[in-house]
Design a protein around this motif. Sequence first.
Motif, PDB file in Angstrom:
ATOM      1  N   VAL A  56      -1.445   1.692  -5.444  1.00  0.00           N
ATOM      2  CA  VAL A  56      -1.397   0.430  -6.178  1.00  0.00           C
ATOM      3  C   VAL A  56      -1.658  -0.781  -5.287  1.00  0.00           C
ATOM      4  N   GLY A  57      -1.972  -0.541  -4.031  1.00  0.00           N
ATOM      5  CA  GLY A  57      -2.267  -1.652  -3.143  1.00  0.00           C
ATOM      6  C   GLY A  57      -2.019  -1.252  -1.701  1.00  0.00           C
ATOM      7  N   HIS A  58      -1.967  -2.260  -0.848  1.00  0.00           N
ATOM      8  CA  HIS A  58      -1.653  -2.014   0.548  1.00  0.00           C
ATOM      9  C   HIS A  58      -0.922  -3.222   1.107  1.00  0.00           C
ATOM     10  N   ILE A  59      -0.251  -2.989   2.225  1.00  0.00           N
ATOM     11  CA  ILE A  59       0.530  -4.041   2.874  1.00  0.00           C
ATOM     12  C   ILE A  59       0.287  -3.956   4.375  1.00  0.00           C
ATOM     13  N   ARG A  60       0.197  -5.086   5.011  1.00  0.00           N
ATOM     14  CA  ARG A  60       0.022  -5.130   6.463  1.00  0.00           C
ATOM     15  C   ARG A  60       1.308  -5.679   7.057  1.00  0.00           C
ATOM     16  N   ASP A  61       1.942  -4.867   7.908  1.00  0.00           N
ATOM     17  CA  ASP A  61       3.225  -5.264   8.483  1.00  0.00           C
ATOM     18  C   ASP A  61       3.455  -4.486   9.777  1.00  0.00           C
ATOM     19  N   PHE A  62       4.579  -4.732  10.426  1.00  0.00           N
ATOM     20  CA  PHE A  62       4.919  -4.019  11.651  1.00  0.00           C
ATOM     21  C   PHE A  62       5.580  -2.694  11.308  1.00  0.00           C
ATOM     22  N   PHE A  63       4.989  -1.598  11.744  1.00  0.00           N
ATOM     23  CA  PHE A  63       5.532  -0.262  11.600  1.00  0.00           C
ATOM     24  C   PHE A  63       5.364   0.450  12.930  1.00  0.00           C
ATOM     25  N   ARG A  64       6.412   1.080  13.394  1.00  0.00           N
ATOM     26  CA  ARG A  64       6.341   1.898  14.610  1.00  0.00           C
ATOM     27  C   ARG A  64       5.863   1.109  15.833  1.00  0.00           C
ATOM     28  N   GLY A  65       6.266  -0.134  15.907  1.00  0.00           N
ATOM     29  CA  GLY A  65       5.945  -0.925  17.084  1.00  0.00           C
ATOM     30  C   GLY A  65       4.571  -1.564  17.086  1.00  0.00           C
ATOM     31  N   GLY A  66       3.840  -1.460  16.005  1.00  0.00           N
ATOM     32  CA  GLY A  66       2.524  -2.075  15.931  1.00  0.00           C
ATOM     33  C   GLY A  66       2.268  -2.622  14.543  1.00  0.00           C
ATOM     34  N   ARG A  67       1.211  -3.377  14.413  1.00  0.00           N
ATOM     35  CA  ARG A  67       0.856  -3.957  13.120  1.00  0.00           C
ATOM     36  C   ARG A  67      -0.159  -3.039  12.455  1.00  0.00           C
ATOM     37  N   TYR A  68       0.212  -2.500  11.295  1.00  0.00           N
ATOM     38  CA  TYR A  68      -0.635  -1.551  10.582  1.00  0.00           C
ATOM     39  C   TYR A  68      -0.756  -1.940   9.114  1.00  0.00           C
ATOM     40  N   THR A  69      -1.848  -1.525   8.511  1.00  0.00           N
ATOM     41  CA  THR A  69      -2.009  -1.635   7.066  1.00  0.00           C
ATOM     42  C   THR A  69      -1.698  -0.273   6.476  1.00  0.00           C
ATOM     43  N   VAL A  70      -0.738  -0.229   5.563  1.00  0.00           N
ATOM     44  CA  VAL A  70      -0.371   1.030   4.909  1.00  0.00           C
ATOM     45  C   VAL A  70      -0.471   0.851   3.400  1.00  0.00           C
ATOM     46  N   CYS A  71      -0.690   1.957   2.709  1.00  0.00           N
ATOM     47  CA  CYS A  71      -0.867   1.933   1.252  1.00  0.00           C
ATOM     48  C   CYS A  71       0.467   1.888   0.539  1.00  0.00           C
ATOM     49  N   LEU A  72       0.464   1.252  -0.630  1.00  0.00           N
ATOM     50  CA  LEU A  72       1.606   1.266  -1.531  1.00  0.00           C
ATOM     51  C   LEU A  72       1.329   2.286  -2.623  1.00  0.00           C
ATOM     52  N   TRP A  73       2.341   3.091  -2.964  1.00  0.00           N
ATOM     53  CA  TRP A  73       2.194   4.171  -3.939  1.00  0.00           C
ATOM     54  C   TRP A  73       3.218   4.023  -5.044  1.00  0.00           C
ATOM     55  N   GLN A  74       2.824   4.505  -6.216  1.00  0.00           N
ATOM     56  CA  GLN A  74       3.688   4.482  -7.388  1.00  0.00           C
ATOM     57  C   GLN A  74       3.313   5.686  -8.236  1.00  0.00           C
ATOM     58  N   LEU A  75       4.211   6.087  -9.129  1.00  0.00           N
ATOM     59  CA  LEU A  75       3.884   7.177 -10.040  1.00  0.00           C
ATOM     60  C   LEU A  75       2.760   6.738 -10.977  1.00  0.00           C
ATOM     61  N   ALA A  76       1.801   7.602 -11.194  1.00  0.00           N
ATOM     62  CA  ALA A  76       0.649   7.259 -12.026  1.00  0.00           C
ATOM     63  C   ALA A  76       1.068   6.944 -13.455  1.00  0.00           C
ATOM     64  N   SER A  77       2.104   7.621 -13.949  1.00  0.00           N
ATOM     65  CA  SER A  77       2.565   7.361 -15.314  1.00  0.00           C
ATOM     66  C   SER A  77       3.105   5.941 -15.452  1.00  0.00           C
ATOM     67  N   GLU A  78       3.740   5.418 -14.403  1.00  0.00           N
ATOM     68  CA  GLU A  78       4.243   4.040 -14.447  1.00  0.00           C
ATOM     69  C   GLU A  78       3.106   3.031 -14.365  1.00  0.00           C
ATOM     70  N   VAL A  79       2.064   3.376 -13.630  1.00  0.00           N
ATOM     71  CA  VAL A  79       0.905   2.477 -13.520  1.00  0.00           C
ATOM     72  C   VAL A  79       0.226   2.370 -14.871  1.00  0.00           C
ATOM     73  N   LYS A  80       0.070   3.482 -15.577  1.00  0.00           N
ATOM     74  CA  LYS A  80      -0.553   3.475 -16.911  1.00  0.00           C
ATOM     75  C   LYS A  80       0.299   2.669 -17.878  1.00  0.00           C
ATOM     76  N   ALA A  81       1.624   2.800 -17.785  1.00  0.00           N
ATOM     77  CA  ALA A  81       2.510   2.053 -18.670  1.00  0.00           C
ATOM     78  C   ALA A  81       2.422   0.558 -18.393  1.00  0.00           C
ATOM     79  N   ASP A  82       2.307   0.181 -17.112  1.00  0.00           N
ATOM     80  CA  ASP A  82       2.173  -1.227 -16.753  1.00  0.00           C
ATOM     81  C   ASP A  82       0.876  -1.818 -17.267  1.00  0.00           C
ATOM     82  N   ASN A  83      -0.205  -1.026 -17.200  1.00  0.00           N
ATOM     83  CA  ASN A  83      -1.507  -1.503 -17.662  1.00  0.00           C
ATOM     84  C   ASN A  83      -1.567  -1.594 -19.179  1.00  0.00           C
ATOM     85  N   ALA A  84      -0.820  -0.768 -19.877  1.00  0.00           N
ATOM     86  CA  ALA A  84      -0.827  -0.770 -21.339  1.00  0.00           C
ATOM     87  C   ALA A  84      -0.037  -1.962 -21.894  1.00  0.00           C
ATOM     88  N   ALA A  85       0.935  -2.433 -21.134  1.00  0.00           N
ATOM     89  CA  ALA A  85       1.792  -3.513 -21.632  1.00  0.00           C
ATOM     90  C   ALA A  85       1.137  -4.859 -21.551  1.00  0.00           C
TER      91      ALA A  85
END
Length: 85
Positions: A56-85
């Motif tokens: 559902v996106g990505h975030i850039r922050d400090f992880f493990r002593g360095g600055r990294y971009t990591v993905c954000l995850w969510q259940l697909a069923s919740e994403v479909k429900a959010d898009n339907a509303a």
Amino acid sequence: MSRTKRLRAEVHAYLEKNGKSNTVDIFDHLNDRFSWGATMNQVGNILSKDRRFAKVGHIRDFFRGGRYTVCLWQLASEVKADNAA
């Protein structure tokens, strides 16, 4: 899928409980939960190849002593429900 069945089930339960989460948090949870743990490659493959999880996106922050971009995850069923509303 059979080699990662319990890991996939735990990721699903974790995302049900917490909603959105990033890859590093999921990785840490799996390694705290199971004595054998998981590698970051396993976690990435579980999240990207299982239809139950959606990026559902990505975030850039400090992880493990360095600055990294990591993905954000969510259940697909919740994403479909959010898009339907």
